[in-house]
Write a protein that holds these residues in place. Structure first.
Motif, short mmCIF file in Angstrom:
data_model
loop_
_atom_site.label_atom_id
_atom_site.label_comp_id
_atom_site.label_asym_id
_atom_site.label_seq_id
_atom_site.Cartn_x
_atom_site.Cartn_y
_atom_site.Cartn_z
N HIS A 99 6.14 -69.72 -83.98
CA HIS A 99 5.78 -69.64 -85.54
C HIS A 99 5.40 -69.19 -85.92
CE1 HIS A 99 3.34 -73.25 -84.57
NE2 HIS A 99 3.03 -72.93 -85.58
N HIS A 100 4.75 -68.70 -86.14
CA HIS A 100 3.24 -67.83 -86.14
C HIS A 100 3.86 -65.85 -85.95
CE1 HIS A 100 -0.23 -70.59 -86.56
NE2 HIS A 100 0.66 -70.83 -87.15
N ILE A 101 3.95 -65.08 -86.58
CA ILE A 101 4.17 -63.83 -87.07
C ILE A 101 3.94 -63.50 -85.10
CG2 ILE A 101 2.05 -62.81 -87.81
CD1 ILE A 101 5.82 -61.55 -87.38
N TYR A 102 2.24 -63.54 -84.64
CA TYR A 102 2.45 -62.87 -83.14
C TYR A 102 2.88 -63.17 -82.06
CZ TYR A 102 -1.53 -60.57 -86.36
OH TYR A 102 -1.89 -59.27 -86.94
N GLY A 103 2.84 -64.79 -82.04
CA GLY A 103 3.60 -65.03 -80.82
C GLY A 103 5.12 -65.09 -81.06
N LEU A 104 5.71 -64.55 -82.12
CA LEU A 104 6.93 -64.81 -82.87
C LEU A 104 6.93 -63.27 -82.03
CD1 LEU A 104 9.69 -64.64 -84.11
CD2 LEU A 104 9.00 -63.91 -85.90
N ILE A 127 6.18 -64.45 -96.70
CA ILE A 127 5.91 -62.84 -96.31
C ILE A 127 7.69 -62.28 -95.92
CG2 ILE A 127 4.83 -60.59 -94.77
CD1 ILE A 127 2.95 -62.36 -94.68
N VAL A 128 8.52 -61.69 -96.35
CA VAL A 128 9.38 -61.00 -95.72
C VAL A 128 9.74 -59.85 -94.91
CG1 VAL A 128 11.69 -60.47 -96.54
CG2 VAL A 128 10.79 -62.18 -98.44
N LYS A 129 9.94 -60.48 -93.76
CA LYS A 129 9.94 -59.32 -92.73
C LYS A 129 11.67 -58.72 -92.77
CE LYS A 129 5.98 -58.79 -91.28
NZ LYS A 129 5.45 -57.21 -90.99
N ARG A 130 12.20 -57.51 -92.70
CA ARG A 130 12.93 -57.11 -91.81
C ARG A 130 13.72 -56.88 -90.80
NH1 ARG A 130 12.72 -55.25 -97.33
NH2 ARG A 130 14.46 -55.79 -98.93
N LEU A 131 14.84 -57.42 -90.39
CA LEU A 131 15.12 -57.09 -88.50
C LEU A 131 14.67 -55.42 -88.10
CD1 LEU A 131 16.12 -58.56 -85.50
CD2 LEU A 131 18.24 -57.38 -86.96
N ARG A 132 14.80 -55.25 -89.01
CA ARG A 132 14.34 -52.88 -88.65
C ARG A 132 13.00 -52.87 -88.40
NH1 ARG A 132 12.33 -50.64 -92.96
NH2 ARG A 132 13.01 -51.34 -94.62
N THR A 157 11.80 -65.10 -93.31
CA THR A 157 10.90 -64.96 -94.35
C THR A 157 9.34 -65.74 -93.19
OG1 THR A 157 11.73 -64.62 -96.09
CG2 THR A 157 10.23 -66.42 -96.23
N LEU A 158 8.18 -65.29 -93.49
CA LEU A 158 7.58 -66.29 -92.89
C LEU A 158 6.21 -66.80 -94.32
CD1 LEU A 158 7.32 -63.15 -90.80
CD2 LEU A 158 6.59 -65.09 -89.99
N PHE A 159 5.30 -67.75 -93.92
CA PHE A 159 4.35 -67.88 -94.40
C PHE A 159 3.09 -67.89 -94.23
CE2 PHE A 159 8.50 -69.64 -96.16
CZ PHE A 159 8.73 -69.98 -97.32
N ARG A 213 23.30 -64.14 -87.41
CA ARG A 213 24.26 -63.69 -86.72
C ARG A 213 25.47 -63.92 -87.70
NH1 ARG A 213 27.59 -64.35 -81.00
NH2 ARG A 213 29.58 -64.58 -81.88
N ALA A 214 25.06 -64.53 -88.29
CA ALA A 214 26.18 -66.00 -89.42
C ALA A 214 25.78 -65.31 -90.57
CB ALA A 214 25.89 -67.09 -89.27
N ASP A 215 24.76 -64.10 -91.28
CA ASP A 215 24.97 -63.31 -92.27
C ASP A 215 23.68 -64.17 -93.20
OD1 ASP A 215 25.69 -61.33 -92.14
OD2 ASP A 215 27.65 -61.40 -91.83
N ALA A 216 23.25 -65.65 -92.44
CA ALA A 216 22.19 -66.15 -93.45
C ALA A 216 20.85 -66.01 -93.49
CB ALA A 216 22.49 -67.47 -93.11
N GLU A 217 20.68 -66.75 -93.71
CA GLU A 217 18.88 -66.31 -93.90
C GLU A 217 18.07 -67.66 -93.13
OE1 GLU A 217 17.34 -65.64 -98.60
OE2 GLU A 217 19.76 -65.59 -98.58
N ALA A 218 16.64 -66.45 -92.63
CA ALA A 218 16.27 -67.55 -91.72
C ALA A 218 14.59 -67.27 -92.43
CB ALA A 218 15.58 -66.40 -90.67
#
Length: 341
Positions: free
Chosen positions: A172-177, A138-143, A125-127, A69-74
């Motif tokens: 904090h892992h992709i499947y749990g997220l 690994i970069v995932k876009r919201l879409r 961005t996940l690692f 929402r703040a146009d920052a990077e996660a």
């Protein structure tokens, strides 16, 4: 339940008093979520890179949507160990842990109005774990995340129904997220904030929640047949997901046998079979000591607010009561009420 794209979660028009999650039986509503996201977002700087390391799943979700929402990077490191954060220090500007998020939520500010999130610009961005070398980003876009969640809902949503999501996997892992946080937030499905890594804790939590959708990993699920009364767990389970990979054949066979045992228990038990969250128990009277969460009335017939009186199960025959763990907090909770599922 109303299914929303992740881009629309903050403006989807859900009932603010509807329960979004449970923390040890205590309800957290959509108002709590939107207020927390707005409060944290007001303290963040656009374009700044934030590492999300909150151990609490609710705070993690708040931080993620606040950053977007703040146009920052996660970014989400594979763990929050000092050595890991030190190695990734060039990848972020500031870390947001539980304490930092609670402080930001409590700080005064003037949050901007909620808006539709940009599915292309909002990124995460996940690692990788780094077990075979240096962690890779690994970069995932919201879409993309939104599309993955939509596939989960189309594939499993009907079977999951409105069962509370209970997980043994970290967020904090992709499947749990995806399975534990983003899918429930998109579908409006209640999720339990605390993970249950110990098998006995998992069984106890499921017993208190009425019915659950269970999210686990192959390694965790494979050990359950030897450690707990698996038919008892599956008798409360609408959907069990082996997140990240299929179960080994022997574990899958053990789960199939336990599921058959659970069905036999349903047929032979005098207690009603749980049908759907929050339980298929008709309430005929408000339990002693329970009060309306909005106006503190001791019973529906004495309720003073406009929303809980007509919705309390005592005045609406056939409505289902909340499970025992939630009933410790409030007994007024059906779809039109002050607390709605």
């Amino acid at each position: 339940m109303s299914v929303l794209a992740l881009e629309s979660v903050l403006i989807g028009g859900r009932d603010p008093d509807r329960v979004a999650a449970l923390r040890d039986g205590r309800p957290l509503t959509w108002r709590d979520f939107s207020d927390a996201v707005a409060g944290v977002a007001a303290t963040l700087e656009p374009g700044r890179r934030y590492a999300l390391i909150a151990a609490d799943a609710w705070l993690f979700a708040v931080a993620l949507f606040a950053v977007w929402r703040a146009d920052a990077e996660a970014m989400v490191p594979n763990n929050a160990l000092p050595a890991t954060l030190s190695g990734l220090a060039e990848s972020f500007d500031e870390a947001l842990d539980d304490a930092a998020l609670r402080a930001r939520m409590a700080s005064p500010g003037a949050p901007a109005a909620a808006r539709l999130l940009d599915g292309e610009r909002c990124r995460l961005t996940l690692f990788t774990s780094g077990s075979t070398g240096e962690p890779k980003s690994i970069v995932k876009r919201l879409r993309q995340l939104s599309a993955e969640v939509a596939v989960l809902e189309r594939s499993f949503g009907a079977q999951a129904g409105d069962a509370c999501v209970l997980a043994t996997v970290p967020h904090h892992h992709i499947y749990g997220l995806l399975f534990r946080l983003l899918w429930p937030l998109s579908a409006g499905r209640v999720f339990e904030v605390s993970p249950h890594f110990l098998p006995e804790d998992l069984l106890e939590a499921a017993a208190g929640l009425g019915e659950v959708t269970l999210i686990g990993s192959p390694a965790q699920l494979s050990r359950l047949p030897e450690l707990i009364d698996l038919p008892a767990l599956l008798s409360r389970t609408r959907l069990c997901v082996s997140s990240g990979g299929p179960l080994p054949a022997d574990a899958a066979a053990a789960f199939a046998a336990a599921a058959a045992g659970a069905r036999r228990r349903w047929r032979s038990s005098a207690a009603p079979r749980p049908a759907a969250w929050p339980g298929a128990v008709k309430a005929t009277a408000t339990a002693p000591g329970r009060r309306c969460p909005r106006c503190a009335a001791p019973s529906a017939r004495k309720a003073r607010c406009g929303s809980c009186r007509p919705s309390c199960p005592t005045t609406r025959p056939g409505w289902r009561r909340t499970p025992p763990s939630f009933c410790r907090t409030a007994a007024f909770s059906c779809k039109a009420g002050a607390i709605a599922w």
